[in-house]
Design a protein around this motif. Structure first.
Motif, short mmCIF file in Angstrom:
data_model
loop_
_atom_site.label_atom_id
_atom_site.label_comp_id
_atom_site.label_asym_id
_atom_site.label_seq_id
_atom_site.Cartn_x
_atom_site.Cartn_y
_atom_site.Cartn_z
N THR A 231 0.92 -1.43 0.35
CA THR A 231 0.16 0.10 -0.10
C THR A 231 0.66 1.62 -0.05
O THR A 231 0.31 2.23 -0.91
N THR A 232 1.76 1.55 0.63
CA THR A 232 3.02 2.35 0.36
C THR A 232 3.10 2.40 -0.36
O THR A 232 3.59 3.68 -1.23
N ALA A 233 4.09 1.39 -0.79
CA ALA A 233 4.58 1.92 -2.49
C ALA A 233 3.39 2.15 -3.39
O ALA A 233 3.83 3.51 -4.26
N ILE A 234 2.53 2.17 -3.51
CA ILE A 234 1.40 2.48 -4.33
C ILE A 234 0.77 3.53 -3.91
O ILE A 234 0.62 4.96 -4.94
N VAL A 235 0.62 4.73 -2.80
CA VAL A 235 0.42 5.46 -2.69
C VAL A 235 1.46 6.43 -3.10
O VAL A 235 1.04 7.82 -3.38
N LEU A 236 2.62 6.07 -2.25
CA LEU A 236 3.97 6.75 -2.73
C LEU A 236 3.95 7.03 -4.16
O LEU A 236 3.88 8.20 -4.90
N ALA A 237 4.08 6.12 -5.14
CA ALA A 237 3.82 6.37 -6.36
C ALA A 237 2.76 6.75 -7.15
O ALA A 237 3.25 7.64 -7.81
N LEU A 238 1.83 7.08 -6.78
CA LEU A 238 0.84 7.63 -7.28
C LEU A 238 0.53 9.44 -6.73
O LEU A 238 0.21 9.88 -7.41
N SER A 239 1.49 9.95 -6.20
CA SER A 239 1.48 11.04 -5.22
C SER A 239 2.56 11.04 -6.06
O SER A 239 2.56 12.56 -5.92
N ALA A 240 3.69 9.78 -6.07
CA ALA A 240 4.89 11.03 -7.62
C ALA A 240 4.42 11.66 -8.63
O ALA A 240 4.83 12.58 -8.49
N VAL A 241 3.29 11.57 -8.84
CA VAL A 241 2.67 11.78 -10.59
C VAL A 241 2.18 13.15 -10.21
O VAL A 241 2.19 14.07 -10.40
N LEU A 242 1.42 13.33 -8.90
CA LEU A 242 1.04 14.24 -8.73
C LEU A 242 2.03 15.60 -7.99
O LEU A 242 1.43 16.76 -8.70
N LEU A 243 2.48 15.49 -7.19
CA LEU A 243 3.38 16.28 -6.89
C LEU A 243 4.63 16.90 -7.47
O LEU A 243 4.55 18.26 -7.64
N GLY A 244 5.12 15.32 -8.21
CA GLY A 244 5.97 16.20 -9.25
C GLY A 244 5.54 16.92 -10.30
O GLY A 244 6.52 17.71 -9.99
N LEU A 245 3.80 16.83 -10.76
CA LEU A 245 3.38 18.45 -11.62
C LEU A 245 3.51 19.03 -10.83
O LEU A 245 3.83 20.36 -11.12
N LEU A 246 3.30 19.25 -9.25
CA LEU A 246 3.60 20.96 -8.47
C LEU A 246 4.72 21.12 -8.71
O LEU A 246 4.82 22.15 -8.08
#
Length: 379
Positions: free
Chosen positions: A164-179
């Protein structure tokens, strides 16, 4: 040559080629830049190597932490595993720089010396906006952030949620990476960097020495600090930084599935999510193939984990930290590519035998002593 049947020999069989790949990447750009530009345009061999390392760390570090079951023993083990060679390499780099045989980052001379020392010795320099004495140390900053997160999850009883941690980090990476395409902590933010570095040292010390609620609170604070540093301080941007953390936790998910803690489909889903979110993290044609091939190489090693591996291959893995950390220093004084590798491997064998191995043995003794003292009824 006789094979090594060790239960974890497959991890050493991955580490050795990964370390050599990073050394080849840097030596290729140094000695054969025109040819290497063609290679690098197709696959970033250095990125392949470091992501193999990240997957291996993700697999083995939580297992080591849980085997010890004691945060003090874990931090002692990590300190004696990494710091002796790191300090020796830093000292050697400074000596070579003084002799004119090694080029230091120009930013080192304009930042406060205590901050430079704090950043490099804690291995957090990449996330604090502080130049590294040795460029390849950047990966150690993400290793430290991963340790902090793993310890926080362990202390709160949530270590099994690695997928779960890996998935949350990966999805957050896309959003926060754009910001946040670049670091927020950086440049001349000396006071902020110093405070964050001291805070990390403090939470590590408290989590290692305290007990009960204070230990848990320190571990949670450390996890939050590690995550914040990656999001706000990654020189490579939040997208790539969080994908690195996600990849390590994907390695942990594989370990969990092997142990029967989670289902295999959950572990596979976490790996595929990380790869899907990671391949677009960098606009470089060599980046995505490197990530995919690193995952494939790790999967192949895992599939063969019950096989015996040649002794020489396992030994390369044993000396992989020396190979990784010392090759930039030798690169500056080697006259050509063949001599570089001919000198590198014997040198790293010596540094492992004379420095790393004795320090690791001492660390294990101190960790065992610490675990006995922490056990109920211990002195």
């Amino acid at each position: 040559m006789a094979p090594i049947p060790s239960r974890l020999a497959w991890l050493d069989a991955l580490r050795g080629p990964a370390a050599l790949a990073v050394a080849l990447h840097h030596s290729g750009w140094t000695f054969i830049p025109d040819l290497w530009a063609e290679v690098d345009g197709r696959i970033d061999v250095g990125t392949w190597g470091v992501f193999v390392f990240f997957l291996v760390s993700g697999y083995i570090i939580p297992a080591s932490l849980e085997r010890r079951g004691d945060l003090r023993a874990f931090w002692i083990g990590r300190a004696f595993r990494l710091l002796p060679l790191l300090l020796a390499a830093l000292g050697l780099a400074l000596l070579l720089a003084y002799a004119g045989a090694f080029a230091l980052h120009p930013g080192l001379s304009v930042r406060p010396l205590p901050l430079v020392v704090l950043g490099n010795v804690t291995m957090l320099q990449e996330l604090l906006g502080v130049p590294a004495v040795i460029d390849v140390m950047w990966t150690l900053s993400y290793e430290m952030a991963f340790y902090l997160l793993a310890v926080g999850l362990f202390a709160t009883g949530r270590a099994h949620r690695s997928a779960t941690t890996a998935i949350v980090l990966a999805l957050s990476a896309v959003l926060l990476g754009l910001l946040l395409p670049g670091p927020v902590i950086g440049g001349r933010a000396d006071l902020v960097a110093a405070l964050l570095g001291v805070a990390v040292v403090a939470v590590v010390v408290v989590s290692a020495r305290a007990g009960g609620g204070a230990r848990t609170a320190a571990a949670v604070a450390g996890a939050l600090l590690g995550l914040a540093l990656v999001i706000l301080g990654s020189r490579i941007g939040a997208w790539q930084g969080l994908i690195i953390l996600a990849m390590m936790f994907a390695g942990t998910a594989v370990y969990r599935a092997e142990q029967g803690t989670i289902r295999w489909r959950t572990a596979v889903a976490s790996v595929l999510t990380v790869l899907a979110c990671g391949v677009l993290a960098k606009d470089d044609p060599g980046w995505a193939p490197a990530l995919l091939l690193a995952a494939g190489f790790f999967a192949a090693g895992f599939a063969l984990r019950r096989r015996s591996f040649p002794r020489w291959l396992a030994h390369l893995g044993v000396i992989s930290f020396s190979l990784y950390l010392l090759h930039p220093l030798l690169l500056r004084i080697s006259p050509n590519l063949p001599l570089f590798f001919l000198a590198l491997i014997p040198l790293c064998y010596l540094t492992h035998r004379l420095l790393e191995a004795p320090a690791q043995r001492l660390g294990r003794r101190l960790a065992r002593s610490s675990a006995r003292e922490s056990a109920p009824g211990g002195s």
